[in-house]
Structures are given as C-alpha cells and as structure tokens.
Design a protein around this motif. Structure first.
Motif, PDB file in Angstrom:
ATOM      1  N   LEU A 182      60.099  43.452  37.564  1.00  0.00           N
ATOM      2  CA  LEU A 182      58.750  43.711  38.070  1.00  0.00           C
ATOM      3  C   LEU A 182      58.309  45.121  37.692  1.00  0.00           C
ATOM      4  N   ALA A 183      59.270  46.046  37.548  1.00  0.00           N
ATOM      5  CA  ALA A 183      58.955  47.431  37.176  1.00  0.00           C
ATOM      6  C   ALA A 183      58.214  47.487  35.842  1.00  0.00           C
ATOM      7  N   TYR A 184      58.551  46.586  34.921  1.00  0.00           N
ATOM      8  CA  TYR A 184      57.871  46.533  33.620  1.00  0.00           C
ATOM      9  C   TYR A 184      56.398  46.175  33.818  1.00  0.00           C
ATOM     10  N   THR A 185      56.150  45.113  34.566  1.00  0.00           N
ATOM     11  CA  THR A 185      54.773  44.651  34.775  1.00  0.00           C
ATOM     12  C   THR A 185      53.950  45.701  35.503  1.00  0.00           C
ATOM     13  N   GLN A 186      54.533  46.328  36.504  1.00  0.00           N
ATOM     14  CA  GLN A 186      53.811  47.364  37.240  1.00  0.00           C
ATOM     15  C   GLN A 186      53.470  48.543  36.335  1.00  0.00           C
ATOM     16  N   ALA A 187      54.418  48.930  35.458  1.00  0.00           N
ATOM     17  CA  ALA A 187      54.180  50.074  34.572  1.00  0.00           C
ATOM     18  C   ALA A 187      53.092  49.787  33.551  1.00  0.00           C
ATOM     19  N   ILE A 188      53.077  48.581  32.984  1.00  0.00           N
ATOM     20  CA  ILE A 188      52.101  48.259  31.946  1.00  0.00           C
ATOM     21  C   ILE A 188      50.717  47.973  32.551  1.00  0.00           C
ATOM     22  N   SER A 228      51.089  51.339  37.035  1.00  0.00           N
ATOM     23  CA  SER A 228      51.970  51.767  38.133  1.00  0.00           C
ATOM     24  C   SER A 228      51.248  51.933  39.466  1.00  0.00           C
ATOM     25  N   GLY A 229      50.346  51.001  39.747  1.00  0.00           N
ATOM     26  CA  GLY A 229      49.688  50.985  41.053  1.00  0.00           C
ATOM     27  C   GLY A 229      48.608  52.028  41.238  1.00  0.00           C
ATOM     28  N   LYS A 230      48.233  52.751  40.174  1.00  0.00           N
ATOM     29  CA  LYS A 230      47.232  53.820  40.295  1.00  0.00           C
ATOM     30  C   LYS A 230      45.820  53.338  39.960  1.00  0.00           C
ATOM     31  N   GLU A 231      45.696  52.097  39.513  1.00  0.00           N
ATOM     32  CA  GLU A 231      44.401  51.593  39.071  1.00  0.00           C
ATOM     33  C   GLU A 231      43.828  50.594  40.081  1.00  0.00           C
ATOM     34  N   ASP A 232      42.512  50.560  40.169  1.00  0.00           N
ATOM     35  CA  ASP A 232      41.812  49.614  41.038  1.00  0.00           C
ATOM     36  C   ASP A 232      41.204  48.516  40.168  1.00  0.00           C
ATOM     37  N   TYR A 233      41.804  47.333  40.212  1.00  0.00           N
ATOM     38  CA  TYR A 233      41.345  46.218  39.388  1.00  0.00           C
ATOM     39  C   TYR A 233      40.270  45.371  40.068  1.00  0.00           C
ATOM     40  N   THR A 234      39.895  45.725  41.265  1.00  0.00           N
ATOM     41  CA  THR A 234      38.909  44.942  42.005  1.00  0.00           C
ATOM     42  C   THR A 234      37.581  44.881  41.260  1.00  0.00           C
ATOM     43  N   GLY A 235      37.118  43.672  40.981  1.00  0.00           N
ATOM     44  CA  GLY A 235      35.831  43.490  40.327  1.00  0.00           C
ATOM     45  C   GLY A 235      35.789  43.923  38.872  1.00  0.00           C
ATOM     46  N   LYS A 236      36.943  44.114  38.248  1.00  0.00           N
ATOM     47  CA  LYS A 236      36.971  44.626  36.875  1.00  0.00           C
ATOM     48  C   LYS A 236      37.182  43.506  35.856  1.00  0.00           C
ATOM     49  N   GLU A 237      36.740  43.803  34.617  1.00  0.00           N
ATOM     50  CA  GLU A 237      36.963  42.909  33.473  1.00  0.00           C
ATOM     51  C   GLU A 237      38.248  43.360  32.780  1.00  0.00           C
ATOM     52  N   VAL A 238      39.199  42.432  32.634  1.00  0.00           N
ATOM     53  CA  VAL A 238      40.515  42.776  32.094  1.00  0.00           C
ATOM     54  C   VAL A 238      40.841  41.860  30.918  1.00  0.00           C
ATOM     55  N   LEU A 263      44.878  40.984  42.562  1.00  0.00           N
ATOM     56  CA  LEU A 263      44.127  42.209  42.870  1.00  0.00           C
ATOM     57  C   LEU A 263      42.613  41.986  42.823  1.00  0.00           C
ATOM     58  N   LYS A 264      42.177  40.724  42.771  1.00  0.00           N
ATOM     59  CA  LYS A 264      40.765  40.329  42.848  1.00  0.00           C
ATOM     60  C   LYS A 264      39.880  40.951  41.759  1.00  0.00           C
ATOM     61  N   PRO A 265      40.240  40.763  40.491  1.00  0.00           N
ATOM     62  CA  PRO A 265      39.374  41.236  39.406  1.00  0.00           C
ATOM     63  C   PRO A 265      38.154  40.332  39.274  1.00  0.00           C
ATOM     64  N   LYS A 266      37.159  40.804  38.527  1.00  0.00           N
ATOM     65  CA  LYS A 266      36.008  39.953  38.236  1.00  0.00           C
ATOM     66  C   LYS A 266      36.427  38.830  37.294  1.00  0.00           C
ATOM     67  N   MET A 267      37.130  39.192  36.212  1.00  0.00           N
ATOM     68  CA  MET A 267      37.608  38.192  35.253  1.00  0.00           C
ATOM     69  C   MET A 267      38.762  38.772  34.443  1.00  0.00           C
TER      70      MET A 267
END
Length: 358
Positions: free
Chosen positions: A166-172, A175-185, A202-206
């Motif tokens: 899971l450390a790999y996924t969190q780092a890429i 590392s928990g410093k970004e807010d993906y809420t409502g974002k395009e990814v 994390l409830k992104p837009k898409m």
C-alpha cells in the motif's frame, strides 16, 4: 567460505580437509596452480559434488551441490558442511578472521523463489504457490504467493507490486498530501487496480484510467487494498472510467481536444536503468509520456510517477535531466519510500509546471 591470514599454507589446508571428504567415499581431483593455490573437486556416487578452492591470500571456499528431495539427504549435506567447518576452525585455531555459511540455493524447482532487485542484488522470496502464469500480447504476467507479502504481481521478470505494498500506491498518489475531492484524475497504466481503488474512495469528480492490457487488469489480488473490484465488475462507474487502450494516442487525443486534468499519475514503467538516454528507446518513450502529460495537465496540476531504486543514482540523475528537456519548464520534488516486497528503498517524483506570475 572462510577468511584466514594472508600467506596461508595452501598445501596444509588441503591435507587437513582431505580426510573429511574421503570419509564420505568421494573421488578426488586436484588442480595446483603454484602461486595461485588449489582447486579440489570431490564427487560422490550419488551424484553430489563439492569444489574446494584454496587461495594463498587466505580465502577458502567450499561449494557443495546435491540433488536430494528427502530429509536424509539434507541431513547428510548438513553433516558434511558441519564437519568441514569444524575442521577449518581446528586448522586455523584463533587466526580465522571470518567464517560465512550461506543457505542452500535451490535450483530447478517448479516455483521460482529468486528475483533480482533493481540494483542487481539477488533476493530470495518465501514463495509457496504459483497463482497465475500466462503470456499477454505485451508481457509475461505472473502472480506468485508469498507468505510475507501476499500475492506478488511480476511482469516480465520484474517484481511489480504485492498485497503488502500500500506504501507504493500512497506514494504515487502524493502520500496523503493531496485533496482529490472533485478533481479530474488521469491514471496511465495502473493495471493492478490499486491506484483506482484508492482514489475512488476520495470522491473525485472523474478518474480516467488508461491500461493497454485487459488481461493484466482482470487478474486481481484478494486483499481489499489491491482488489480490482471496480475494474472487474464494470469499466465505467459514477466517478471513473477505464479505457483499454494505448495511452499515447489517448494523450494525443486529449491534448488536441484541450481536455485538462488536475492530476496525472504515471504507473507505466520505472525510470530506465541506462547511462545512454539518447540510445535507449525507453528514455524516448518516457520523455514522450512526460511531454504529452504536461499538455493535458492544468497549470496548477501535479504529475506523479515512480522513479527507481534509491541506489541507482545515475539513472535518477538522468531522469531529472530529462525534466529540463520538456516543451515547458517544470519543477519537481522527490520522496523515498520503503516498498515492502521490493526489499529496497524506492524514489517517487511529483512534477508540476513552473508557476510564473502573469
């Protein structure tokens, strides 16, 4: 192996160890190189054999090879090694600098347990089951089960990800410093489904995930942290879509359409281990992906990717040099993370367009 004092009497060492092998009824062949010591080979009737190499500078090496599936055979090997070690200590008394006895390397078994690290060290994994092993149109795909790390995804001989990682996924993902809420990814690659699984929570837009190999995506890990649940059930959901395509034409299409993303996550490939970027097509592909990604990244967006093992400093430096060759100026930061199944520290990059005042 044993390290004795320099100017060791090779003949005395040979004569001291000979009885140990002779007691086993082994046939002896000796090669003498005068100033370069001895090589003695000992062959048993059951097919096992041993090489004894004695160097004048004090290094004594013993290699034993045997084919034995039963406990009795293994006990006989251990007994012989114990006798050799005892005799060596007797011969050299307190003058031995170091004695090193390594575990047996098991060759030719149905389950391969040896895999190299990125910086060229050999690691033995506690593999006990082959879960999956097939060829896709693009690569060999293996899933091996490890007692420590759970299922491990191995692509064309390269340890890719495990249930423990899971450390790999969190780092890429920052590392928990970004807010993906409502974002395009946009996710490039990510065929195990781990990044998609985590971002959707994390409830992104898409989230748009582009993966060329459907076969890789349909092979999922049982651990909920790395389950390709969404991918397996549907290629489209309320806040995600999965495209089974080559990401290069997709990126070109998005750039032409003017589609922009808050985050681009590149989970395609590690930084190449090469000292000649101009001669390596992998570096050219990497720069192409970077340039195209910058074209679809918003001005205040971020691009995340893995680098490589922290010991590969030259390759990482070359990668950072490539960042200065993109069509637009960029800045970057990097983070070092311990990825459990890699058994080495791994470098991750965050890259963004240089923010200049208008």
């Amino acid at each position: 192996s044993l390290v004795a004092p320099r100017h060791t009497d090779c003949n005395a060492v040979l004569k001291g160890l000979q009885p140990v092998f002779q007691e086993q009824g082994m046939t002896e062949t000796i090669h003498n190189w005068e100033d370069h010591g001895y090589l003695a080979t000992y062959i048993n009737k059951n097919g096992s054999f041993s090489n004894l190499r004695i160097y004048p500078h004090g290094l004594v090496l013993v290699d034993l090879q045997s084919h034995s599936d039963d406990m009795k055979g293994r006990d006989e090997i251990d007994h012989l090694l114990n006798k050799i070690e005892e005799k060596m200590k007797e011969l050299f008394h307190s003058s031995i600098k170091r004695v090193k006895r390594l575990p047996a390397i098991v060759r030719g078994e149905a389950i391969d347990r040896y895999w190299p690290t990125a910086d060229g060290r050999l690691v033995e994994y506690d593999i006990d089951e082959v879960v999956y092993d097939e060829e896709s149109p693009y690569q060999n795909i293996k899933i091996l089960h490890s007692k420590q790390f759970g299922n491990i995804l191995i692509l064309s001989g390269d340890v890719n990800l495990a249930e423990s990682d899971l450390a790999y996924t969190q780092a890429i993902m920052g590392s928990g410093k970004e807010d993906y809420t409502g974002k395009e990814v946009l996710i490039l690659g990510g065929g195990d489904g781990g990044i998609l699984y985590e971002i959707v929570k994390l409830k992104p837009k898409m989230v748009t995930m582009v993966e060329i190999s459907f076969q890789q995506m349909t092979i999922h890990f049982n651990n909920t942290a790395y389950s390709s649940f969404y991918v397996l059930d549907n290629l489209k959901g309320e806040c995600y879509q999965v495209l089974i395509e080559d990401c290069v034409p997709v990126l070109k299409r998005y750039a032409k359409e003017g589609r922009m993303f808050d985050y681009v996550i590149n989970d395609l490939t590690a930084v190449p281990i090469s000292t000649s970027p101009e001669e390596d097509s992998t570096w050219e592909f990497l720069r192409l992906i970077l340039d195209l990604s910058m074209k679809v990244l918003k001005h205040d967006g971020k691009y995340f990717t893995q680098g490589n093992c922290i010991n590969l400093t030259e390759a990482l430096t070359l990668y950072e040099e490539q960042l200065g060759r993109l069509y637009c100026p960029v800045e970057f930061s990097k983070e070092t993370v311990c990825v459990p199944s890699y058994m080495e520290l791994w470098v991750f990059y965050a890259i963004w367009k240089t923010r200049t005042e208008v």
